[in-house]
Design an enzyme around this catalytic site. Structure first.
Site, PDB file in Angstrom:
ATOM      1  CE  LYS A  54      -3.671  -2.517   2.386  1.00  0.00           C
ATOM      2  NZ  LYS A  54      -4.289  -2.862   3.671  1.00  0.00           N
ATOM      3  CD  GLN A  98      -3.044  -4.296   6.858  1.00  0.00           C
ATOM      4  OE1 GLN A  98      -3.072  -3.273   6.185  1.00  0.00           O
ATOM      5  NE2 GLN A  98      -3.479  -5.461   6.403  1.00  0.00           N
ATOM      6  CG  ASP A 121      -9.757  -0.767   4.813  1.00  0.00           C
ATOM      7  OD1 ASP A 121      -9.501  -1.024   3.622  1.00  0.00           O
ATOM      8  OD2 ASP A 121      -9.109  -1.224   5.766  1.00  0.00           O
TER       9      ASP A 121
END
Length: 928
Positions: A54, A98, A121
């Site tokens: 990412k 995460q 997200d």
């Protein structure tokens, strides 16, 4: 064989488009800097790999990346605190935690703590909930489902009416893709571990999405020919032929499925790369949304229910329900960490907003001043608010009023409040006029701490030896003496070039510890925010514990404190600290050194007391437009303007984005307006606004609005005396064009004065019910002949912003007139001698023949020149009721000489103030 849907290639193409758009937007908007923040807890190998992917993808696309890496032992509360900090950081547009997290942390709690506006997200309940609703859209789609839709679109298949089967009901993939396919009008079946007859259901699918985490679970003979297969699974199986000993496969048996499907995604290289691409796309969309919200401020207005006759100010103010100040702040584009709420209707704004919006071009800057007023005042504050209401609530312009905070003393005296009047007011009126957010109390505390320190220092120097003083000022800690930074500054002032306390000689120690203040030269008085005439002259030190060290001193009203002037003229917290430290409070007995707050070692303490007061106070007008209320320095012995910082913050909030290349406003953008008030008439407030405030701020106004009234102009034409509390003479209530024309000489002089600064002037005729149209037309004719851009009657007191629409239009025209040459200039060069600067102001602004200095004033000129203060600007302390020093002289007096009886220094604030008469710094209460 099925056609391969190459997710890797598609994702690469999407990332390239994102990169191109990011760079285009960066060129167009200099402030556009999309930023993604990822929180990684622990050091799981798979998480490290995913985060690295990412990071690399974000940086390649031109998106700034922040990694907050935390140890696995972090507590849930610590992680929540970090997430909230990222939520409040306006430079961050996407926040991602995460997963998975350690077992002791509740993942759901952490995900729900992320601001839905930054939830790139797409996992927050707000976004998932919006996704589930048929007629609603989330701020963000979850990245993997969003990527799946993109892959399906790449096949060219129309999803409408297609039979879709989703196998797996996870919150991350299964349920969101079910909802997305439904929104695209597919007929969707969701299967899971409890579903019976799964192969038969899968056989019905024209589109099959599988995300169950079981290697090669779906077989080719389950799939109908021509089905589009999206395999989300990523599973490791043993393969001794591979160097790693494992091979990655999906949830679908690729070999058999690809023989019957029309399209299929491979594993790896199918859905996986799309997830990262969609994350970047979500971050870009978030940054664009934040940019749009920041640049497209829309202020919701409050309707006025006007009555005739106009009720009292307090009745009008209390009849209106203000917007919650948090709502107004959001409308202005302020972010949560830039706002400190003080109840529902007022808040402080952090100075960090200036840095965040530094790339913006300032809005239009308009100063409101007035002609020489009657003792009743001519309505500058009311006009300031009325203009802001007209521009913001009726003319579609973003507008900000900036006004001073009123002293509580006059509020309980004859003057009453200072929130404007009629239907042009700041609300809530009682909060505005009383404690507000405590700024004046902070000024009072700082001022009186310094006053106490002066007397305490004299007492201690008179009762202690050099050694005792030194031990207390610079004590040994663990056997080591160290000078504080403020002490090193004092040593430098004394010409002692030493940094180790142990190196000082006895003579140097004596010079260091003894300020040797001459009590007769102390200029610093105590203050209180109450009109108390019996505190004007007092004797202190009468208790026996003070050992006979009495002296005569007095109290001023709090807003007369130099601390207030310093607050108004500071440009940052650091600047506030420097100015407070260099305030001069006395001279030593030898007469060769000024004593400052830093000499007393108290500048830092004063700053601590005023550290919150430096933040402007956000309020609103009766019509819901924004107002900054900040600082309230006296308009005679100080400069009488609201703070530099309030103006600076407001100018950025109404400013416009500029491109990164030329620094020019972005096409289609339009600056708003900041309307700031200068106290008293133009000969005092406006002159100090330009020569003191603008000189220190570096800001350049676009226009001067000068408030006049028929009443005041008739007085200057020779009308009867106007006295507060007494009825107006009939002369002021009936038409008298001859008297009015004579009095217009005062207006003409003020217009000429304003034009000397190189700016356009608009005359605001503050109307009264007794005015006539002929009187207004006469004022307009004379004003335009004298050089004004226009002169417009304004009925804001009776009608609110609607009554000032024509005035607002005249201001818009004047500030945008490209034909008029603007060349702002100061009246004098600060490097000229003190006497010459005073003389320039007296001759140019007042029309005096010259000045005459008393012996005391001459001695002060010599002293300040010797002490290095000669290059400070001048802040004349004189009556506001006449252009001259004599309040009885109306119109435009001539043939007079201005007497300068004394000159005082506000070194911290940064000006010298000559006294042209007796200046009362502690008002008294009236009978009622």
């Amino acid at each position: 064989m099925a056609k391969i849907i190459d997710g890797k290639a598609i994702a690469k193409s999407i990332r390239e488009k994102i990169s191109d758009e990011v760079h285009q937007l960066k060129r167009k908007y200099s402030s556009f800097k999309p930023q993604l923040a990822i929180v990684q807890v622990g050091n799981r190998e798979d998480s490290v790999v995913y985060v690295k992917q990412k990071e690399q993808a974000a940086k390649t696309a031109g998106i700034d990346f922040i990694l907050q890496k935390k140890d696995e032992s972090i507590t849930e509360n610590e992680l929540l605190r970090l997430v909230r900090e990222l939520n409040q950081d306006p430079s961050i547009h996407g926040v991602l935690v995460q997963l998975p997290l350690p077992e002791h942390i509740d993942e759901k709690c952490i995900i729900e703590a992320i601001d839905p506006k930054k939830d790139v997200d797409g996992f927050h309940a707000y976004n998932i909930g919006k996704l589930a609703k048929r007629r609603d859209d989330p701020l963000f789609l979850p990245c993997t489902p969003k990527g799946i839709i993109e892959l399906l679109d790449q096949t060219g298949i129309n999803l409408t009416s297609k039979r879709a089967v989703v196998v797996g009901r996870s919150d991350i993939v299964g349920i969101p893709i079910f909802a997305l396919l439904m929104k695209r009008n597919s007929t969707v079946t969701l299967c899971h571990s409890m579903t019976v007859n799964l192969p038969e259901i899968v056989k019905t699918a024209e589109i099959l999405v599988v995300a169950i985490g079981k290697a090669e679970f779906i077989k080719g003979d389950w799939i109908s020919p021509g089905t589009v297969v999206i395999d989300v699974g990523t599973n490791a199986i043993e393969d001794p032929t591979k160097k790693s000993g494992i091979r990655w496969v999906g949830d679908v048996e690729f070999s058999s499925a690809s023989a019957v499907a029309s399209y299929i995604t491979p594993v790896p290289g199918g859905v996986g790369p799309m997830t990262v691409a969609m994350l970047l796309q979500n971050t870009l969309e978030s940054a664009k949304r934040f940019l749009k919200e920041s640049n497209e401020c829309k202020i919701s207005t409050l309707a006025l229910e006007r009555l005739v006759p106009v009720p009292s100010d307090i009745d009008i103010a209390t009849s209106q329900t203000p917007k919650p100040i948090k709502v107004l702040a959001e409308e202005l584009g302020l972010v949560p960490n830039e706002l400190e709420l003080y109840g529902q209707y007022k808040a402080k704004v952090n100075l960090s907003v200036i840095e965040r919006l530094k790339s913006r071009k300032n809005g239009k800057y308009v100063v409101v001043t007035g002609i020489t007023p009657t003792p009743l005042g001519e309505g500058k504050s009311t006009t300031t608010v009325g203009i802001a209401q007209a521009l913001g609530a009726h003319l579609g312009k973003l507008s900000f009023a900036c006004v001073r905070q009123p002293s509580q003393g006059p509020t309980f005296g004859i003057k009453g409040g200072a929130a404007g009047g009629g239907y042009a007011q700041v609300i809530p009126m009682e909060e505005f006029n009383l404690h507000l957010t405590g700024d004046i109390h902070a000024v009072t505390a700082a001022n009186n701490l310094l006053a106490a320190a002066i007397d305490a220092r004299m007492f201690h120097e008179n009762t202690q030896s050099d050694k005792a003083l030194f031990n207390r000022l610079c004590p040994a800690k663990n056997g080591v003496r160290v000078f504080a930074p403020v002490m090193l500054k004092r040593l430098q002032k004394l010409g002692i070039d030493k940094t180790d306390p142990n190196d000082l000689t006895p003579e140097e120690i004596s010079k260091f510890v003894r300020l040797d203040i001459d009590p007769e030269t102390i200029t610093w008085q105590r203050v209180i925010d109450t009109n108390d005439r019996f505190l004007r002259r007092i004797t202190i030190g009468q208790n026996s514990t003070e050992k006979g060290q009495t002296r005569s001193t007095g109290f001023d009203i709090s807003v007369a404190s130099e601390c207030m002037a310093v607050l108004a003229l500071s440009t940052s917290l650091e600047d506030l600290r420097e100015r407070l430290g260099r305030m001069v409070v006395a001279t030593n007995k030898a007469g060769d050194s000024s004593i400052t707050a830093d000499d007393l070692g108290i500048g830092g303490a004063l700053t601590v007391l005023m550290r919150d007061a430096i933040k402007p106070n956000l309020m609103q007008t009766l019509e819901g437009t924004p107002v900054f209320v900040h600082a309230g320095p006296f308009a005679n012995i100080a400069h009488g303007n609201s703070s530099i910082l309030a103006d600076k913050v407001a100018l950025k909030l109404v400013g416009v984005e500029c491109d990164a290349e030329g620094g020019n406003p972005v096409e289609g953008s339009e600056e708003g307006y900041v309307i700031t008030e200068a106290g008293f008439g133009a000969d005092i407030g406006m002159e100090k606004f330009f020569n003191v405030k603008c000189r220190l701020s570096g800001l350049v106004p676009d226009c001067v609005v000068m408030v006049s009234t028929v009443r005041a102009l008739k007085m200057h034409g020779g009308g009867p005396e106007v006295t507060p509390g007494n009825p107006l003479h009939e002369t002021y209530l009936s038409e008298n064009l001859e008297l009015l024309e004579k009095g217009c000489i005062n207006l003409v002089k003020h217009i000429q004065n304003a034009r000397k600064y190189g700016l356009p002037v608009v005359i605001a005729i503050n109307t009264f019910t007794s005015d006539t149209q002929a009187e207004h037309e006469l004022i307009r004719k004379i004003a335009i002949e004298a050089g004004a851009s226009d002169a417009v009657p304004s009925a804001h007191w009776a009608l609110g912003g609607e009554g000032a629409i024509d005035l607002g239009k005249a201001i818009i025209k004047a500030t945008n007139d490209k034909t008029e040459k603007r060349e702002f200039r100061f009246l004098y060069d600060v490097n000229k001698p003190i006497v010459e600067k005073i003389e320039i102001i007296a001759k140019e602004m007042y029309g005096a023949d010259g000045i005459e200095l008393s012996e005391k004033a001459i001695e002060k000129v010599e002293r300040y020149t010797r002490q290095g203060f000669a290059n400070l600007p001048i802040c004349m302390a004189k009556t506001h009721l006449s252009l001259s020093h004599d309040p009885k002289l109306k119109g435009v007096p001539t043939g007079f000489t201005v007497p300068v009886r004394d000159i005082r220094a506000s070194v911290g604030a940064g000006f010298l103030y000559p006294l042209l008469g007796e200046m009362q710094t502690m008002p008294g209460l009236p009978t009622v």
